[in-house]
Design a protein around this motif. Structure first.
Motif, PDB file in Angstrom:
ATOM      1  N   TYR A  75       3.541 -94.638  31.119  1.00  0.00           N
ATOM      2  CA  TYR A  75       3.271 -93.218  30.933  1.00  0.00           C
ATOM      3  C   TYR A  75       2.393 -92.762  32.096  1.00  0.00           C
ATOM      4  O   TYR A  75       1.227 -93.128  32.184  1.00  0.00           O
ATOM      5  CB  TYR A  75       2.567 -92.974  29.604  1.00  0.00           C
ATOM      6  CG  TYR A  75       3.379 -93.402  28.404  1.00  0.00           C
ATOM      7  CD1 TYR A  75       4.506 -92.680  28.022  1.00  0.00           C
ATOM      8  CD2 TYR A  75       3.018 -94.517  27.666  1.00  0.00           C
ATOM      9  CE1 TYR A  75       5.261 -93.073  26.927  1.00  0.00           C
ATOM     10  CE2 TYR A  75       3.766 -94.915  26.562  1.00  0.00           C
ATOM     11  CZ  TYR A  75       4.885 -94.187  26.201  1.00  0.00           C
ATOM     12  OH  TYR A  75       5.635 -94.577  25.118  1.00  0.00           O
ATOM     13  N   SER A  77       0.739 -89.750  34.728  1.00  0.00           N
ATOM     14  CA  SER A  77       0.351 -88.342  34.786  1.00  0.00           C
ATOM     15  C   SER A  77       1.451 -87.569  35.511  1.00  0.00           C
ATOM     16  O   SER A  77       2.223 -88.139  36.306  1.00  0.00           O
ATOM     17  CB  SER A  77      -0.973 -88.178  35.526  1.00  0.00           C
ATOM     18  OG  SER A  77      -0.820 -88.505  36.895  1.00  0.00           O
ATOM     19  N   ASN A 167       0.852 -86.166  30.621  1.00  0.00           N
ATOM     20  CA  ASN A 167       2.091 -86.902  30.819  1.00  0.00           C
ATOM     21  C   ASN A 167       3.340 -86.035  30.713  1.00  0.00           C
ATOM     22  O   ASN A 167       4.221 -86.088  31.578  1.00  0.00           O
ATOM     23  CB  ASN A 167       2.174 -88.062  29.818  1.00  0.00           C
ATOM     24  CG  ASN A 167       3.532 -88.737  29.770  1.00  0.00           C
ATOM     25  OD1 ASN A 167       4.206 -88.745  28.741  1.00  0.00           O
ATOM     26  ND2 ASN A 167       3.952 -89.303  30.886  1.00  0.00           N
TER      27      ASN A 167
END
Length: 230
Positions: A75, A77, A167
């Motif tokens: 995951y 940014s 995310n």
């Protein structure tokens, strides 16, 4: 309408700095090509010296994701995901002038930027821990529920407008052709976040003024100034 981070978020991430812009009068009948090219050139210069994973801005978000119990290479940014795609493909898809502008600025500063259509946000928008019963709509129109304690952007109707903090945004409040009023949020956690977020906010403010001939309202949020009123 207001935007804020919960007190728990400020307690857990006191290094956070957030730039916020409220913009009325957006439409897609403009060109942002020159601004996008300038931001992309800044990104190319940075990537020529370092891969995105070596940038301090990205490393700070990876540490934050680890602290939230997320695998930072699973995951990522939004800024890291954009930089990875830009490094591999040399360009980003064109979606809407405002999104193209914000994506390019995110590349240049390696800072995640979220853009919300305020007509699709109820009451307020708060970055907080999820209860787990909030509603999140993907860009494909599927409904999900965030995990309990996941960091989300939530409104007054318990709708999640972003999951796993920086995310993934929701398709529900994504910018559309008819979008006129938006909230732009840029967040950073690295050592020089306060100065860099201010530079990023000023750069976006100037580009928006020049492109749409409108005057955004902006602010830099911190633990001592945690709320922005639209």
């Amino acid at each position: 309408m207001h935007f804020c981070h919960s007190s728990d978020i400020w307690s857990e991430f006191p290094e956070l700095s957030a730039g916020v812009l409220h913009v009325n009068g957006i439409h897609r009948e403009v060109s942002v090509a020159n601004h996008v090219a300038e931001f992309e050139a800044m990104a190319q210069a940075r990537l020529a010296d370092s891969a995105e994973g070596e940038l301090l801005e990205i490393q700070a978000w990876r540490r934050a994701f680890s602290r939230m119990g997320l695998k930072p290479t699973q995951y990522r940014s939004a800024s890291e995901a954009l930089l990875r795609r830009f490094r591999k493909e040399g360009t980003l898809p064109r979606i809407h002038p405002l999104i193209d502008l914000c994506n390019a600025a995110s590349l240049a500063f390696a800072v995640p930027i979220a853009v919300f259509d305020l007509a699709r946000v109820a009451g307020h928008l708060e970055v907080r821990r999820a209860a787990g019963d909030e509603i999140y709509m993907t860009f494909a129109g599927e409904i999900e529920h965030p995990e309990p304690q996941e960091v989300i952007f939530a409104d007054a109707e318990q709708r999640a407008h972003a999951r796993r903090w920086t995310n993934r945004q929701s398709g529900h409040s994504a910018v559309r052709d008819e979008t006129g009023s938006v909230l732009i949020v840029a967040e950073a956690l690295h050592a020089s976040a306060a100065a860099d977020v201010e530079r990023l906010t000023d750069a976006l403010d100037a580009a928006i003024r020049a492109t749409w001939s409108i005057e955004p309202r902006s602010a830099i949020l911190s633990r001592s100034v945690p709320q922005f009123d639209c």
